[in-house]
Design a protein around this motif. Structure first.
Motif, mmCIF file in Angstrom:
data_model
loop_
_atom_site.group_PDB
_atom_site.id
_atom_site.type_symbol
_atom_site.label_atom_id
_atom_site.label_comp_id
_atom_site.label_asym_id
_atom_site.label_seq_id
_atom_site.Cartn_x
_atom_site.Cartn_y
_atom_site.Cartn_z
ATOM 1 N N HIS A 53 0.872 -1.180 0.000
ATOM 2 C CA HIS A 53 0.000 0.000 0.000
ATOM 3 C C HIS A 53 0.900 1.219 0.000
ATOM 4 C CE1 HIS A 53 -3.257 2.494 2.323
ATOM 5 N NE2 HIS A 53 -3.048 2.941 1.097
ATOM 6 N N LEU A 54 0.857 1.994 -1.076
ATOM 7 C CA LEU A 54 1.666 3.191 -1.225
ATOM 8 C C LEU A 54 0.872 4.427 -0.796
ATOM 9 C CD1 LEU A 54 2.910 2.311 -4.798
ATOM 10 C CD2 LEU A 54 4.361 2.297 -2.781
ATOM 11 N N LEU A 86 -5.961 5.187 7.756
ATOM 12 C CA LEU A 86 -5.200 5.051 6.524
ATOM 13 C C LEU A 86 -4.397 3.748 6.496
ATOM 14 C CD1 LEU A 86 -4.844 6.656 3.938
ATOM 15 C CD2 LEU A 86 -2.885 7.810 4.974
ATOM 16 N N LEU A 87 -3.904 3.317 7.641
ATOM 17 C CA LEU A 87 -3.173 2.053 7.719
ATOM 18 C C LEU A 87 -4.099 0.855 7.867
ATOM 19 C CD1 LEU A 87 -0.198 3.027 10.061
ATOM 20 C CD2 LEU A 87 -0.282 3.047 7.575
ATOM 21 N N LEU A 106 -5.823 -0.268 10.399
ATOM 22 C CA LEU A 106 -5.434 -1.062 11.554
ATOM 23 C C LEU A 106 -6.585 -1.877 12.133
ATOM 24 C CD1 LEU A 106 -3.010 1.412 13.345
ATOM 25 C CD2 LEU A 106 -2.475 -0.485 11.824
ATOM 26 N N ALA A 107 -7.809 -1.494 11.823
ATOM 27 C CA ALA A 107 -8.948 -2.285 12.292
ATOM 28 C C ALA A 107 -8.921 -3.692 11.702
ATOM 29 C CB ALA A 107 -10.263 -1.584 11.930
ATOM 30 N N ALA A 108 -8.298 -3.821 10.530
ATOM 31 C CA ALA A 108 -8.204 -5.129 9.864
ATOM 32 C C ALA A 108 -6.912 -5.855 10.218
ATOM 33 C CB ALA A 108 -8.301 -4.949 8.353
ATOM 34 N N GLY A 109 -6.098 -5.258 11.079
ATOM 35 C CA GLY A 109 -4.825 -5.855 11.459
ATOM 36 C C GLY A 109 -3.660 -4.970 11.058
ATOM 37 N N LYS A 110 -2.576 -5.074 11.799
ATOM 38 C CA LYS A 110 -1.405 -4.238 11.534
ATOM 39 C C LYS A 110 -0.639 -4.755 10.321
ATOM 40 C CE LYS A 110 0.283 -4.742 15.711
ATOM 41 N NZ LYS A 110 1.129 -4.579 16.917
ATOM 42 N N PRO A 111 -0.080 -3.847 9.512
ATOM 43 C CA PRO A 111 0.831 -4.296 8.450
ATOM 44 C C PRO A 111 2.064 -4.933 9.075
ATOM 45 C CG PRO A 111 0.909 -1.906 8.678
ATOM 46 C CD PRO A 111 -0.220 -2.379 9.550
ATOM 47 N N ASP A 112 2.736 -5.762 8.306
ATOM 48 C CA ASP A 112 3.923 -6.440 8.818
ATOM 49 C C ASP A 112 5.120 -5.503 8.918
ATOM 50 O OD1 ASP A 112 2.981 -9.354 8.902
ATOM 51 O OD2 ASP A 112 2.469 -8.768 6.859
ATOM 52 N N LEU A 113 5.095 -4.430 8.134
ATOM 53 C CA LEU A 113 6.237 -3.526 8.101
ATOM 54 C C LEU A 113 5.824 -2.182 7.516
ATOM 55 C CD1 LEU A 113 9.350 -3.570 8.633
ATOM 56 C CD2 LEU A 113 9.636 -4.242 6.241
ATOM 57 N N ARG A 125 6.665 8.017 15.224
ATOM 58 C CA ARG A 125 5.708 8.059 16.325
ATOM 59 C C ARG A 125 4.541 7.096 16.073
ATOM 60 N NH1 ARG A 125 6.587 12.419 19.800
ATOM 61 N NH2 ARG A 125 8.311 13.743 19.086
ATOM 62 N N ILE A 126 4.129 6.981 14.815
ATOM 63 C CA ILE A 126 3.072 6.024 14.461
ATOM 64 C C ILE A 126 3.569 4.595 14.682
ATOM 65 C CG2 ILE A 126 1.765 5.082 12.506
ATOM 66 C CD1 ILE A 126 1.682 7.998 11.426
ATOM 67 N N SER A 127 4.807 4.336 14.276
ATOM 68 C CA SER A 127 5.400 3.010 14.481
ATOM 69 C C SER A 127 5.409 2.623 15.946
ATOM 70 C CB SER A 127 6.837 3.012 13.930
ATOM 71 O OG SER A 127 7.580 1.912 14.401
ATOM 72 N N VAL A 128 5.831 3.542 16.801
ATOM 73 C CA VAL A 128 5.902 3.257 18.235
ATOM 74 C C VAL A 128 4.504 3.139 18.832
ATOM 75 C CG1 VAL A 128 6.647 4.166 20.472
ATOM 76 C CG2 VAL A 128 8.170 4.327 18.476
ATOM 77 N N ARG A 129 3.607 4.047 18.457
ATOM 78 C CA ARG A 129 2.260 4.032 19.026
ATOM 79 C C ARG A 129 1.551 2.710 18.747
ATOM 80 N NH1 ARG A 129 -2.077 8.710 17.601
ATOM 81 N NH2 ARG A 129 -0.665 9.881 18.982
ATOM 82 N N TYR A 130 1.672 2.207 17.515
ATOM 83 C CA TYR A 130 0.950 0.993 17.121
ATOM 84 C C TYR A 130 1.839 -0.241 17.076
ATOM 85 C CZ TYR A 130 -2.669 4.354 15.909
ATOM 86 O OH TYR A 130 -3.614 5.358 15.965
ATOM 87 N N GLN A 131 3.094 -0.104 17.531
ATOM 88 C CA GLN A 131 4.023 -1.236 17.617
ATOM 89 C C GLN A 131 4.172 -1.959 16.275
ATOM 90 O OE1 GLN A 131 5.648 -2.327 21.048
ATOM 91 N NE2 GLN A 131 5.415 -0.129 20.642
ATOM 92 N N ILE A 132 4.492 -1.175 15.240
ATOM 93 C CA ILE A 132 4.707 -1.712 13.903
ATOM 94 C C ILE A 132 6.174 -1.513 13.541
ATOM 95 C CG2 ILE A 132 4.001 -1.649 11.481
ATOM 96 C CD1 ILE A 132 1.484 -0.121 12.386
ATOM 97 N N PRO A 133 6.890 -2.550 13.142
ATOM 98 C CA PRO A 133 8.292 -2.382 12.748
ATOM 99 C C PRO A 133 8.434 -1.338 11.646
ATOM 100 C CG PRO A 133 7.751 -4.708 12.924
ATOM 101 C CD PRO A 133 6.454 -3.961 13.048
ATOM 102 N N LEU A 134 9.520 -0.567 11.716
ATOM 103 C CA LEU A 134 9.737 0.541 10.792
ATOM 104 C C LEU A 134 11.099 0.408 10.127
ATOM 105 C CD1 LEU A 134 9.210 3.363 9.565
ATOM 106 C CD2 LEU A 134 10.073 4.350 11.704
#
Length: 261
Positions: free
Chosen positions: A65-66, A124-125, A127-134, A150-159
């Motif tokens: 997703h771009l 936009l991400l 997240l209700a359907a699940g977090k992206p892997d990266l 900050r989004i990465s840390v807030r939602y615990q998504i690898p960056l």
């Protein structure tokens, strides 16, 4: 043709397309299946996003997703390899996604013409359907990178964050769930003069974005396919003018205002 990302196995078409990859030592059909089931979000569809997304899609990444709110300009064509002169004036995210789907119809690529913020990140991400892997940060300014971090840390998504300017680049893969440090731990003290440097005001060699985008793709493939972070606790520094590359260690800042709360 039904897109193969709906199939939990490798189809004959996929086995043929990725044959040279699954022959690699340390990369087998299971790694290819993990890559196929992966979903990434890439912020920025320009000089870094074009080569990184193309390599990942050619390798068999399942979904990309771009996100980019910019339009293609003539000056982009020097380095943004998914665009043609006839694309000038079109939305980068949509044009890049269309090209990626043409490059590999076995994957799913789509674009959103938007600017990612702390306020719209959840929607936009998706997240209700699940977090992206990266998350892949392919942007060109410190302020946007800080928001993505900050989004990465807030939602615990690898960056996986890359940057390229002039003939130099940087790359790091942060895993907030491991509490090992974030982008702000490394770059939080940058001064305003450095923060404002972009390709638009400082220039960039075409090969710099191509190299850094593919280094970013290389790290993403390892992380998604075999669960290996080749940059754990390390910042990669690349200097094209000297053809040198080195690694600098980092660790979590106990006083970091983003990840140490």
């Amino acid at each position: 043709m039904t897109q193969a990302t709906d199939n939990p196995f490798l189809t004959d078409d996929e086995l043929m397309r990725y044959a040279r990859q699954v022959l690699l030592e340390g990369w087998d059909i299971e790694a290819q299946l993990r890559l196929k089931s992966s979903r990434i979000v890439m912020i920025g569809a320009g000089g870094l996003g074009c080569p990184a997304s193309e390599t990942l899609v050619r390798a068999g990444l399942g979904q990309v997703h771009l996100i980019d709110d910019d339009e293609i300009e003539a000056s982009n064509l020097q380095r943004q390899s998914l665009f043609m002169p006839s694309d000038i004036g079109r939305a980068k995210a949509l044009t890049a996604a269309k090209m990626l789907n043409q490059i590999n119809p076995l994957i799913k690529a789509r674009g959103s013409v938007a600017r990612l913020t702390l306020d719209n990140a959840y929607e936009l991400l998706e997240l209700a359907a699940g977090k992206p892997d990266l998350l892949l940060d392919c942007t060109d300014n410190f302020a946007t990178r800080d928001i993505i971090n900050r989004i990465s840390v807030r939602y615990q998504i690898p960056l996986l964050s890359a940057s390229a300017i002039a003939m130099q680049g940087q790359l790091a893969l942060f895993e907030p769930q491991l509490h090992s440090g974030c982008y702000h731990c490394v770059f939080g003290g940058m001064d305003a003069a450095v923060d404002e440097r972009t390709c638009a005001n400082s220039g960039v060699l075409a090969s710099t974005t191509a190299i850094m985008g593919n280094l970013q793709a290389n790290a993403a493939l390892q992380y998604l396919g075999v669960g290996n972070n080749p940059l754990t606790g390390k910042l990669l520094l690349w200097d094209g003018s000297r053809m040198q590359q080195r690694l600098m260690g980092y660790r979590q800042d106990a006083q970091c205002s983003v990840c140490a709360l």
